[in-house]
Design a protein around this motif. Structure first.
Motif, PDB file in Angstrom:
ATOM      1  N   ASN A 126     -11.466  52.191  41.365  1.00 54.59           N
ATOM      2  CA  ASN A 126     -12.183  53.447  41.590  1.00 54.59           C
ATOM      3  C   ASN A 126     -12.899  53.968  40.349  1.00 54.59           C
ATOM      4  O   ASN A 126     -13.434  55.070  40.368  1.00 54.59           O
ATOM      5  CB  ASN A 126     -11.208  54.516  42.096  1.00 54.59           C
ATOM      6  CG  ASN A 126     -10.548  54.090  43.380  1.00 54.59           C
ATOM      7  OD1 ASN A 126     -11.217  53.662  44.316  1.00 54.59           O
ATOM      8  ND2 ASN A 126      -9.228  54.176  43.423  1.00 54.59           N
ATOM      9  N   ARG A 127     -12.960  53.199  39.278  1.00 57.36           N
ATOM     10  CA  ARG A 127     -13.522  53.671  38.018  1.00 57.36           C
ATOM     11  C   ARG A 127     -15.052  53.775  38.037  1.00 57.36           C
ATOM     12  O   ARG A 127     -15.622  54.651  37.413  1.00 57.36           O
ATOM     13  CB  ARG A 127     -13.073  52.755  36.875  1.00 57.36           C
ATOM     14  CG  ARG A 127     -13.631  53.098  35.538  1.00 57.36           C
ATOM     15  CD  ARG A 127     -13.197  54.460  35.088  1.00 57.36           C
ATOM     16  NE  ARG A 127     -13.797  54.732  33.774  1.00 57.36           N
ATOM     17  CZ  ARG A 127     -13.738  55.878  33.165  1.00 57.36           C
ATOM     18  NH1 ARG A 127     -13.095  56.880  33.717  1.00 57.36           N
ATOM     19  NH2 ARG A 127     -14.303  56.037  32.002  1.00 57.36           N
ATOM     20  N   ALA A 128     -15.734  52.853  38.691  1.00 59.27           N
ATOM     21  CA  ALA A 128     -17.199  52.824  38.746  1.00 59.27           C
ATOM     22  C   ALA A 128     -17.813  52.766  37.340  1.00 59.27           C
ATOM     23  O   ALA A 128     -18.807  53.422  37.048  1.00 59.27           O
ATOM     24  CB  ALA A 128     -17.756  53.997  39.542  1.00 59.27           C
ATOM     25  N   GLN A 130     -13.488  39.939  27.312  1.00 61.77           N
ATOM     26  CA  GLN A 130     -14.685  39.942  28.149  1.00 61.77           C
ATOM     27  C   GLN A 130     -14.272  40.463  29.519  1.00 61.77           C
ATOM     28  O   GLN A 130     -13.424  39.898  30.184  1.00 61.77           O
ATOM     29  CB  GLN A 130     -15.307  38.559  28.264  1.00 61.77           C
ATOM     30  CG  GLN A 130     -16.612  38.596  29.034  1.00 61.77           C
ATOM     31  CD  GLN A 130     -17.415  37.316  28.913  1.00 61.77           C
ATOM     32  OE1 GLN A 130     -16.873  36.240  28.700  1.00 61.77           O
ATOM     33  NE2 GLN A 130     -18.724  37.439  29.056  1.00 61.77           N
ATOM     34  N   TYR A 131     -14.908  41.570  29.916  1.00 64.54           N
ATOM     35  CA  TYR A 131     -14.603  42.223  31.192  1.00 64.54           C
ATOM     36  C   TYR A 131     -15.598  41.811  32.280  1.00 64.54           C
ATOM     37  O   TYR A 131     -15.236  41.687  33.440  1.00 64.54           O
ATOM     38  CB  TYR A 131     -14.641  43.743  31.042  1.00 64.54           C
ATOM     39  CG  TYR A 131     -13.881  44.251  29.849  1.00 64.54           C
ATOM     40  CD1 TYR A 131     -12.497  44.095  29.756  1.00 64.54           C
ATOM     41  CD2 TYR A 131     -14.531  44.879  28.796  1.00 64.54           C
ATOM     42  CE1 TYR A 131     -11.798  44.544  28.649  1.00 64.54           C
ATOM     43  CE2 TYR A 131     -13.842  45.334  27.689  1.00 64.54           C
ATOM     44  CZ  TYR A 131     -12.477  45.158  27.618  1.00 64.54           C
ATOM     45  OH  TYR A 131     -11.798  45.600  26.516  1.00 64.54           O
ATOM     46  N   ASN A 159     -23.994  39.117  34.698  1.00 64.81           N
ATOM     47  CA  ASN A 159     -23.799  40.222  35.642  1.00 64.81           C
ATOM     48  C   ASN A 159     -24.118  41.556  34.969  1.00 64.81           C
ATOM     49  O   ASN A 159     -24.127  41.656  33.744  1.00 64.81           O
ATOM     50  CB  ASN A 159     -22.357  40.238  36.167  1.00 64.81           C
ATOM     51  CG  ASN A 159     -22.041  39.014  36.999  1.00 64.81           C
ATOM     52  OD1 ASN A 159     -22.879  38.541  37.768  1.00 64.81           O
ATOM     53  ND2 ASN A 159     -20.842  38.492  36.844  1.00 64.81           N
ATOM     54  N   ILE A 160     -24.337  42.577  35.781  1.00 69.90           N
ATOM     55  CA  ILE A 160     -24.667  43.914  35.281  1.00 69.90           C
ATOM     56  C   ILE A 160     -23.399  44.742  35.157  1.00 69.90           C
ATOM     57  O   ILE A 160     -22.753  45.058  36.168  1.00 69.90           O
ATOM     58  CB  ILE A 160     -25.657  44.633  36.232  1.00 69.90           C
ATOM     59  CG1 ILE A 160     -26.945  43.828  36.381  1.00 69.90           C
ATOM     60  CG2 ILE A 160     -25.947  46.051  35.725  1.00 69.90           C
ATOM     61  CD1 ILE A 160     -27.854  44.333  37.502  1.00 69.90           C
ATOM     62  N   ALA A 161     -23.035  45.081  33.923  1.00 63.78           N
ATOM     63  CA  ALA A 161     -21.936  46.024  33.695  1.00 63.78           C
ATOM     64  C   ALA A 161     -22.495  47.440  33.807  1.00 63.78           C
ATOM     65  O   ALA A 161     -23.658  47.685  33.482  1.00 63.78           O
ATOM     66  CB  ALA A 161     -21.323  45.800  32.312  1.00 63.78           C
ATOM     67  N   ALA A 167     -13.037  42.870  34.771  1.00 62.54           N
ATOM     68  CA  ALA A 167     -13.126  44.170  35.434  1.00 62.54           C
ATOM     69  C   ALA A 167     -12.992  43.962  36.935  1.00 62.54           C
ATOM     70  O   ALA A 167     -13.279  42.871  37.455  1.00 62.54           O
ATOM     71  CB  ALA A 167     -14.472  44.826  35.120  1.00 62.54           C
ATOM     72  N   HIS A 168     -12.586  45.013  37.641  1.00 64.85           N
ATOM     73  CA  HIS A 168     -12.522  44.939  39.096  1.00 64.85           C
ATOM     74  C   HIS A 168     -13.937  44.760  39.636  1.00 64.85           C
ATOM     75  O   HIS A 168     -14.882  45.378  39.130  1.00 64.85           O
ATOM     76  CB  HIS A 168     -11.879  46.219  39.660  1.00 64.85           C
ATOM     77  CG  HIS A 168     -11.530  46.091  41.089  1.00 64.85           C
ATOM     78  ND1 HIS A 168     -12.457  46.253  42.099  1.00 64.85           N
ATOM     79  CD2 HIS A 168     -10.353  45.791  41.701  1.00 64.85           C
ATOM     80  CE1 HIS A 168     -11.874  46.069  43.263  1.00 64.85           C
ATOM     81  NE2 HIS A 168     -10.593  45.782  43.048  1.00 64.85           N
ATOM     82  N   PRO A 169     -14.120  43.935  40.671  1.00 62.29           N
ATOM     83  CA  PRO A 169     -15.460  43.708  41.232  1.00 62.29           C
ATOM     84  C   PRO A 169     -16.173  44.975  41.729  1.00 62.29           C
ATOM     85  O   PRO A 169     -17.397  44.975  41.841  1.00 62.29           O
ATOM     86  CB  PRO A 169     -15.210  42.745  42.392  1.00 62.29           C
ATOM     87  CG  PRO A 169     -13.910  42.099  42.102  1.00 62.29           C
ATOM     88  CD  PRO A 169     -13.104  43.093  41.297  1.00 62.29           C
ATOM     89  N   ASN A 170     -15.434  46.048  41.982  1.00 62.76           N
ATOM     90  CA  ASN A 170     -16.063  47.317  42.373  1.00 62.76           C
ATOM     91  C   ASN A 170     -16.818  47.969  41.224  1.00 62.76           C
ATOM     92  O   ASN A 170     -17.560  48.925  41.450  1.00 62.76           O
ATOM     93  CB  ASN A 170     -15.011  48.328  42.855  1.00 62.76           C
ATOM     94  CG  ASN A 170     -14.426  47.996  44.191  1.00 62.76           C
ATOM     95  OD1 ASN A 170     -14.822  47.044  44.845  1.00 62.76           O
ATOM     96  ND2 ASN A 170     -13.447  48.786  44.602  1.00 62.76           N
TER      97      ASN A 170
END
Length: 164
Positions: free
Chosen positions: A48-50, A65-66, A71-73, A10-13
């Motif tokens: 920009n998905r958040a 695996q994203y 880490n907290i998804a 996933a994007h780090p954002n």
């Protein structure tokens, strides 16, 4: 391992590094609201998905695996829930309104949940204790028909794990 694991970050954002002192003590099941397995990753790669999940389960024993488990998804709409859970999206066999899940996808979900439970020392999976659907954390229809199959999921994981 009864599935093929692919890293598809996933994007780090869209997630929080670390667990902020929380211990992983539950799995939260989602349905992806799509029949496009690769579309799940594209969604979480949008800066920009958040939103994100730790894993996605597809057909043919595929798992993406994203977000790494340490880490907290951002998946269940509840911060305390996010901090202490592993979120799993499942690709749908059909679109809405039924959002059915293929049996092969469900069987791969069983294998993935068994591995997560073993890694994190859950013992037996128990619905409402360490196995939840997304709708247990917020007002949503997710995880669709999988919500009615949570006990079946727990029973299959516990049986495959020799009772936990």
């Amino acid at each position: 391992m009864g599935y093929n694991l692919r890293q598809n970050p996933a994007h780090p954002n869209n997630f929080t590094p670390g667990r902020q002192g929380a211990t992983v003590n539950k799995i939260v099941v989602h349905h992806a609201a799509t029949t496009d397995f690769d579309g799940i990753a594209r969604t979480f790669q949008n800066p920009n998905r958040a939103a994100s999940a730790h894993y996605g389960v597809g057909r043919n024993q595929n798992v993406d695996q994203y977000v790494q488990e340490d880490n907290i998804a951002w998946h269940c709409g509840n911060w305390d829930g996010n901090k202490s859970s592993i979120g799993i999206e499942n690709v749908n066999k059909t679109g809405g309104p039924d959002w059915l899940i293929d049996d092969a996808t469900f069987n791969t979900l069983v294998e993935l949940c068994k591995d997560i439970a073993n890694r994190n020392g859950f013992g037996q999976l128990v619905v409402g204790k360490n196995l939840f659907g997304h709708k247990d954390f917020m007002a949503t229809a997710c995880p669709g028909q999988l919500y009615g199959r949570l006990q079946q999921l727990a029973d299959a994981v516990n049986s495959a794990a020799g009772g936990g």
